[in-house]
Design a protein around this motif. Structure first.
Motif, PDB file in Angstrom:
ATOM      1  N   ASP A   1       0.821  -1.212   0.000  1.00 19.21           N
ATOM      2  CA  ASP A   1       0.000   0.000   0.000  1.00 19.21           C
ATOM      3  C   ASP A   1       0.856   1.263   0.000  1.00 19.21           C
ATOM      4  OD1 ASP A   1      -2.492   1.380   0.103  1.00 19.21           O
ATOM      5  OD2 ASP A   1      -2.130   1.793   2.230  1.00 19.21           O
ATOM      6  N   ARG A   2       2.046   1.179  -0.581  1.00 20.22           N
ATOM      7  CA  ARG A   2       2.902   2.356  -0.596  1.00 20.22           C
ATOM      8  C   ARG A   2       3.904   2.267  -1.737  1.00 20.22           C
ATOM      9  NH1 ARG A   2       7.817   2.082   3.643  1.00 20.22           N
ATOM     10  NH2 ARG A   2       8.555   3.536   2.068  1.00 20.22           N
ATOM     11  N   PRO A   3       4.388   3.403  -2.219  1.00 18.56           N
ATOM     12  CA  PRO A   3       5.451   3.384  -3.235  1.00 18.56           C
ATOM     13  C   PRO A   3       6.825   3.363  -2.582  1.00 18.56           C
ATOM     14  CG  PRO A   3       4.682   5.622  -2.915  1.00 18.56           C
ATOM     15  CD  PRO A   3       3.858   4.760  -1.983  1.00 18.56           C
ATOM     16  N   PHE A   4       7.815   2.900  -3.327  1.00 16.53           N
ATOM     17  CA  PHE A   4       9.195   2.876  -2.870  1.00 16.53           C
ATOM     18  C   PHE A   4      10.077   3.629  -3.860  1.00 16.53           C
ATOM     19  CE2 PHE A   4       7.334  -0.920  -0.958  1.00 16.53           C
ATOM     20  CZ  PHE A   4       7.720  -0.759   0.363  1.00 16.53           C
ATOM     21  N   ALA A   5      11.116   4.254  -3.328  1.00 16.91           N
ATOM     22  CA  ALA A   5      12.067   4.948  -4.189  1.00 16.91           C
ATOM     23  C   ALA A   5      13.050   3.980  -4.827  1.00 16.91           C
ATOM     24  CB  ALA A   5      12.818   6.010  -3.391  1.00 16.91           C
ATOM     25  N   ALA A   6      13.358   2.876  -4.121  1.00 14.25           N
ATOM     26  CA  ALA A   6      14.348   1.930  -4.624  1.00 14.25           C
ATOM     27  C   ALA A   6      14.181   0.581  -3.947  1.00 14.25           C
ATOM     28  CB  ALA A   6      15.765   2.461  -4.377  1.00 14.25           C
ATOM     29  N   VAL A   7      14.762  -0.441  -4.582  1.00 12.44           N
ATOM     30  CA  VAL A   7      14.765  -1.792  -4.034  1.00 12.44           C
ATOM     31  C   VAL A   7      16.208  -2.237  -3.854  1.00 12.44           C
ATOM     32  CG1 VAL A   7      13.961  -4.170  -4.306  1.00 12.44           C
ATOM     33  CG2 VAL A   7      12.633  -2.291  -5.297  1.00 12.44           C
ATOM     34  N   LEU A   8      16.512  -2.735  -2.662  1.00  9.52           N
ATOM     35  CA  LEU A   8      17.845  -3.227  -2.341  1.00  9.52           C
ATOM     36  C   LEU A   8      17.774  -4.745  -2.221  1.00  9.52           C
ATOM     37  CD1 LEU A   8      18.737  -0.625   0.457  1.00  9.52           C
ATOM     38  CD2 LEU A   8      19.081  -0.421  -2.029  1.00  9.52           C
ATOM     39  N   PHE A   9      18.416  -5.448  -3.135  1.00 12.43           N
ATOM     40  CA  PHE A   9      18.350  -6.899  -3.190  1.00 12.43           C
ATOM     41  C   PHE A   9      19.586  -7.529  -2.547  1.00 12.43           C
ATOM     42  CE2 PHE A   9      15.873  -5.632  -6.941  1.00 12.43           C
ATOM     43  CZ  PHE A   9      14.746  -6.431  -6.839  1.00 12.43           C
ATOM     44  N   ASP A  10      19.359  -8.466  -1.640  1.00 15.00           N
ATOM     45  CA  ASP A  10      20.413  -9.407  -1.281  1.00 15.00           C
ATOM     46  C   ASP A  10      20.703 -10.248  -2.527  1.00 15.00           C
ATOM     47  OD1 ASP A  10      22.052 -11.162   0.404  1.00 15.00           O
ATOM     48  OD2 ASP A  10      20.396 -12.573   0.198  1.00 15.00           O
ATOM     49  N   MET A  11      21.806 -10.977  -2.541  1.00 12.50           N
ATOM     50  CA  MET A  11      22.133 -11.767  -3.722  1.00 12.50           C
ATOM     51  C   MET A  11      21.939 -13.271  -3.502  1.00 12.50           C
ATOM     52  SD  MET A  11      25.568 -11.777  -6.119  1.00 12.50           S
ATOM     53  CE  MET A  11      26.560 -12.704  -4.936  1.00 12.50           C
ATOM     54  N   ASP A  12      22.773 -13.896  -2.665  1.00 12.61           N
ATOM     55  CA  ASP A  12      22.705 -15.349  -2.489  1.00 12.61           C
ATOM     56  C   ASP A  12      21.403 -15.752  -1.795  1.00 12.61           C
ATOM     57  OD1 ASP A  12      25.385 -16.325  -3.431  1.00 12.61           O
ATOM     58  OD2 ASP A  12      26.026 -14.833  -1.969  1.00 12.61           O
ATOM     59  N   GLY A  13      20.641 -16.630  -2.455  1.00 11.63           N
ATOM     60  CA  GLY A  13      19.373 -17.071  -1.899  1.00 11.63           C
ATOM     61  C   GLY A  13      18.222 -16.154  -2.221  1.00 11.63           C
ATOM     62  N   THR A  14      18.520 -14.996  -2.808  1.00 10.71           N
ATOM     63  CA  THR A  14      17.479 -14.032  -3.179  1.00 10.71           C
ATOM     64  C   THR A  14      17.420 -13.861  -4.691  1.00 10.71           C
ATOM     65  OG1 THR A  14      17.734 -12.850  -1.075  1.00 10.71           O
ATOM     66  CG2 THR A  14      16.687 -11.655  -2.882  1.00 10.71           C
ATOM     67  N   LEU A  15      18.545 -13.519  -5.287  1.00  9.81           N
ATOM     68  CA  LEU A  15      18.623 -13.400  -6.741  1.00  9.81           C
ATOM     69  C   LEU A  15      19.212 -14.649  -7.390  1.00  9.81           C
ATOM     70  CD1 LEU A  15      19.928  -9.719  -7.119  1.00  9.81           C
ATOM     71  CD2 LEU A  15      17.566 -10.543  -7.276  1.00  9.81           C
ATOM     72  N   VAL A  16      20.133 -15.311  -6.692  1.00 11.20           N
ATOM     73  CA  VAL A  16      20.764 -16.497  -7.268  1.00 11.20           C
ATOM     74  C   VAL A  16      20.672 -17.674  -6.301  1.00 11.20           C
ATOM     75  CG1 VAL A  16      22.373 -15.055  -8.575  1.00 11.20           C
ATOM     76  CG2 VAL A  16      23.102 -16.037  -6.394  1.00 11.20           C
TER      77      VAL A  16
ATOM     78  N   ALA B   1      31.338 -11.796  -5.210  1.00  8.88           N
ATOM     79  CA  ALA B   1      30.106 -11.278  -5.811  1.00  8.88           C
ATOM     80  C   ALA B   1      30.226 -11.267  -7.332  1.00  8.88           C
ATOM     81  CB  ALA B   1      29.812  -9.876  -5.288  1.00  8.88           C
ATOM     82  N   ASP B   2      31.370 -10.843  -7.849  1.00  9.21           N
ATOM     83  CA  ASP B   2      31.577 -10.827  -9.304  1.00  9.21           C
ATOM     84  C   ASP B   2      31.523 -12.239  -9.873  1.00  9.21           C
ATOM     85  OD1 ASP B   2      31.847  -8.095  -9.263  1.00  9.21           O
ATOM     86  OD2 ASP B   2      34.037  -8.103  -9.353  1.00  9.21           O
ATOM     87  N   ALA B   3      32.132 -13.198  -9.164  1.00 10.89           N
ATOM     88  CA  ALA B   3      32.152 -14.574  -9.657  1.00 10.89           C
ATOM     89  C   ALA B   3      30.747 -15.157  -9.737  1.00 10.89           C
ATOM     90  CB  ALA B   3      33.034 -15.433  -8.750  1.00 10.89           C
ATOM     91  N   ARG B   4      29.964 -14.954  -8.704  1.00  8.71           N
ATOM     92  CA  ARG B   4      28.609 -15.531  -8.692  1.00  8.71           C
ATOM     93  C   ARG B   4      27.663 -14.783  -9.620  1.00  8.71           C
ATOM     94  NH1 ARG B   4      28.312 -16.920  -2.216  1.00  8.71           N
ATOM     95  NH2 ARG B   4      29.592 -18.815  -2.342  1.00  8.71           N
ATOM     96  N   ARG B   5      27.796 -13.469  -9.717  1.00  8.09           N
ATOM     97  CA  ARG B   5      26.959 -12.722 -10.660  1.00  8.09           C
ATOM     98  C   ARG B   5      27.258 -13.159 -12.085  1.00  8.09           C
ATOM     99  NH1 ARG B   5      27.496  -7.727 -11.604  1.00  8.09           N
ATOM    100  NH2 ARG B   5      29.552  -7.414 -10.666  1.00  8.09           N
ATOM    101  N   GLY B   6      28.540 -13.342 -12.374  1.00  7.59           N
ATOM    102  CA  GLY B   6      28.915 -13.778 -13.712  1.00  7.59           C
ATOM    103  C   GLY B   6      28.400 -15.165 -14.033  1.00  7.59           C
TER     104      GLY B   6
END
Length: 223
Positions: A11-26, A118-123
């Protein structure tokens, strides 16, 4: 008449989203488990001693488990093991579409990994390059301290109170709350038990985050 209670993050807008990486994006769970199992055997650490450490920076975990005389070598070893093992590291369901729909200036990755890891896993996972990447190398205190999310918000030029943090681990959620951010948890690494977040979903494929009037808005996907 009963007035419906609206979810605080729906029920609200956000200015930005901050993502964790391991277990969240990958999904890096298998690689993490292999690396830490090898490290634990080499250093005489039990599985019970490692329990509950997911989401925290590796150097802080190592510091809790080995003496100061062994810290430097033990920390370097887990870094080596994790960077070398990215087999099976892939994006989690829903991530590609979600990130593709966000303005580049409105999201960041905030991870407990070192910058090289972080670079290794993102890649390996084929994640797009964020304009803002915060790693453990950038802060004095890792999760559950709020430093990383405060820095992520600052680098994006937004108030932490206007950010949504997406996390999978209790340590990361605690850091987000301490930073004053709203929280969305995904049940990737903690499929059961409580996760202290404003909203908990199975995967990021369960939600949409879209730009609109006043900012980014989170909606639930209809199944």
């Amino acid at each position: 008449m009963t007035v419906p209670v609206l979810d605080p993050v729906l029920d609200r807008p956000f200015a930005a989203v901050l993502f964790d990486m391991d277990g969240t994006l990958v999904d890096s769970t298998a690689a993490i488990n292999r690396s830490w199992t090898t490290w634990a055997v080499e250093h005489g650490i039990t599985a019970e001693q490692l329990a509950g450490t997911h989401g925290r920076p590796a150097p802080e975990i190592v510091a809790d488990l080995v003496g100061p005389d062994r810290f430097a070598a033990a920390s370097a070893r887990i870094t080596e093991l994790e960077i070398l093992d990215v087999d099976g590291v892939v994006q989690l369901p829903g991530v590609a579409d979600l990130l593709a729909g966000l303005p580049p200036q409105a999201w960041a990755i905030v991870t407990s990994c070192s910058s090289p890891l972080a670079d290794a896993r993102r890649g390996a996972a084929g994640l797009p390059d964020p304009r803002v990447l915060v790693t453990f190398d950038d802060v004095e205190h890792g999760k559950p301290a709020p430093d990383c999310f405060l820095l992520g918000a600052a680098r994006l030029g937004v108030d932490p109170a206007d950010c949504l943090v997406v996390e999978d681990a209790p340590a990361g959620l605690a850091a987000a709350r301490a930073a004053g951010c709203a929280t969305l948890a995904v049940r990737t690494t903690h499929p059961e038990g409580p996760l202290d977040a404003d909203l908990v979903v199975p995967l990021l494929s369960s939600v949409r985050i879209t730009p609109g009037d006043g900012g980014l808005r989170l909606t639930l996907e209809r199944v």
